[in-house]
Design a protein around this motif. Sequence first.
Motif, short mmCIF file in Angstrom:
data_model
loop_
_atom_site.label_atom_id
_atom_site.label_comp_id
_atom_site.label_asym_id
_atom_site.label_seq_id
_atom_site.Cartn_x
_atom_site.Cartn_y
_atom_site.Cartn_z
N HIS A 150 8.20 2.09 12.02
CA HIS A 150 6.76 2.42 12.00
C HIS A 150 6.32 2.97 10.65
CE1 HIS A 150 5.51 2.30 16.45
NE2 HIS A 150 6.65 1.67 16.33
N ALA A 151 7.14 3.84 10.07
CA ALA A 151 6.79 4.41 8.76
C ALA A 151 6.72 3.29 7.73
CB ALA A 151 7.81 5.47 8.37
N PHE A 152 7.65 2.33 7.84
CA PHE A 152 7.67 1.22 6.90
C PHE A 152 6.42 0.34 7.07
CE2 PHE A 152 8.85 -3.21 5.97
CZ PHE A 152 9.14 -3.09 4.62
N ILE A 153 6.07 0.08 8.32
CA ILE A 153 4.87 -0.74 8.60
C ILE A 153 3.64 -0.05 8.01
CG2 ILE A 153 3.33 -1.50 10.48
CD1 ILE A 153 5.99 -1.94 12.13
N ARG A 154 3.57 1.27 8.18
CA ARG A 154 2.43 2.00 7.65
C ARG A 154 2.40 1.91 6.12
NH1 ARG A 154 -0.44 4.70 10.88
NH2 ARG A 154 1.18 5.39 12.32
N GLU A 155 3.58 1.97 5.52
CA GLU A 155 3.64 1.88 4.05
C GLU A 155 3.12 0.51 3.58
OE1 GLU A 155 7.61 3.06 2.70
OE2 GLU A 155 7.40 1.55 1.11
N ILE A 156 3.53 -0.54 4.27
CA ILE A 156 3.09 -1.89 3.86
C ILE A 156 1.58 -2.06 4.09
CG2 ILE A 156 3.38 -4.39 4.26
CD1 ILE A 156 5.77 -2.99 2.86
N ILE A 157 1.08 -1.52 5.18
CA ILE A 157 -0.38 -1.60 5.40
C ILE A 157 -1.09 -0.89 4.26
CG2 ILE A 157 -2.31 -0.93 6.93
CD1 ILE A 157 -0.34 -1.24 9.30
N GLY A 158 -0.53 0.22 3.81
CA GLY A 158 -1.08 0.95 2.66
C GLY A 158 -1.07 0.11 1.40
N GLU A 159 0.00 -0.70 1.23
CA GLU A 159 0.07 -1.57 0.04
C GLU A 159 -0.94 -2.70 0.14
OE1 GLU A 159 4.01 -3.05 -0.70
OE2 GLU A 159 4.84 -1.03 -0.86
N ILE A 160 -1.10 -3.25 1.34
CA ILE A 160 -2.02 -4.39 1.49
C ILE A 160 -3.47 -3.92 1.34
CG2 ILE A 160 -2.85 -6.21 3.07
CD1 ILE A 160 -0.13 -6.08 4.50
N PHE A 161 -3.78 -2.79 1.95
CA PHE A 161 -5.16 -2.28 1.90
C PHE A 161 -5.15 -1.02 1.04
CE2 PHE A 161 -4.61 -4.71 5.80
CZ PHE A 161 -5.63 -5.64 5.66
N GLU A 162 -5.23 0.14 1.68
CA GLU A 162 -5.08 1.38 0.93
C GLU A 162 -4.54 2.42 1.88
OE1 GLU A 162 -9.27 3.31 0.62
OE2 GLU A 162 -9.51 1.17 0.24
#
Length: 252
Positions: free
Chosen positions: A189-201
């Motif tokens: 989950h933490a990784f998914i959140r990190e990638i969403i942060g990279e894709i958007f902000e």
Amino acid sequence: MGKRKALIAGNWKMYTTVVDGCRLALDVANACSDFDDREVLIAPPFTILSEVAHVLADSKIIVASQNVCWAEKGAFTGEISPVMVKAAGGSAAIVGHSERRQIFGETDELINNRLKGSLAFGLLTILCIGETLSEREGGQTLTVLEDQLRKGLASLTATDMANVVVAYEPVWAIGTGKTASKEQAQEAHAFIREIIGEIFEKSIAEQTRILYGGSVKPSNIDELMAQIDIDGALVGGAALDAESFGRIINYK
Ligand code: PEP
């Protein structure tokens, strides 16, 4: 930021017809208090979407379809459009469930189209992603999650993300009785959140709800929900039993 509003979602898969489905929906509604910190969603089969939505009309339970087409209408035999979901009383949809990917061959591109169509018609949409057992054993979990996430969310805007929920569902844990440990789930989950942060902000990543799915039961829900990046659950088998699902909804 405090924890996001939780979402406990029940996927009834290809189970229930009208009488038992409406009974189950009523029993689930009775198990819900007037929560401020969590929402409850039920995804019945298409054939009883409308009856279940009717039964739940006075509750806050969200009714969802288990899949949805991108188009409003047209020659798409076997599909259901977002407009049909809404007309039947639904306001949400699931896309990319592993059973759609594995059994029916749905690709990331197709799932991305479904997601975009669903959002265009205003449905809260749960995008499911997750690795298979061989991918986990081959050390590919994070690569697979990133790939499914980037392709699944392709060409969405930051505004679209307000109506997107991501469900992390390790395929090896779905319907098998094997749950990811709380540490394995939190890491993903933490990784998914990190990638969403990279894709958007980062602020979008912080707002996005990420559900865990895979043999969620009354006995493991509390420890899963205690993880910082787990914002809810997508529940299959245990959602078909009102007592079990009721206990999951009332996690501590
Ligand atoms: C699911 O259907 O998304 C699921 C997680 O099923 P189960 O809870 O039965 O593993």
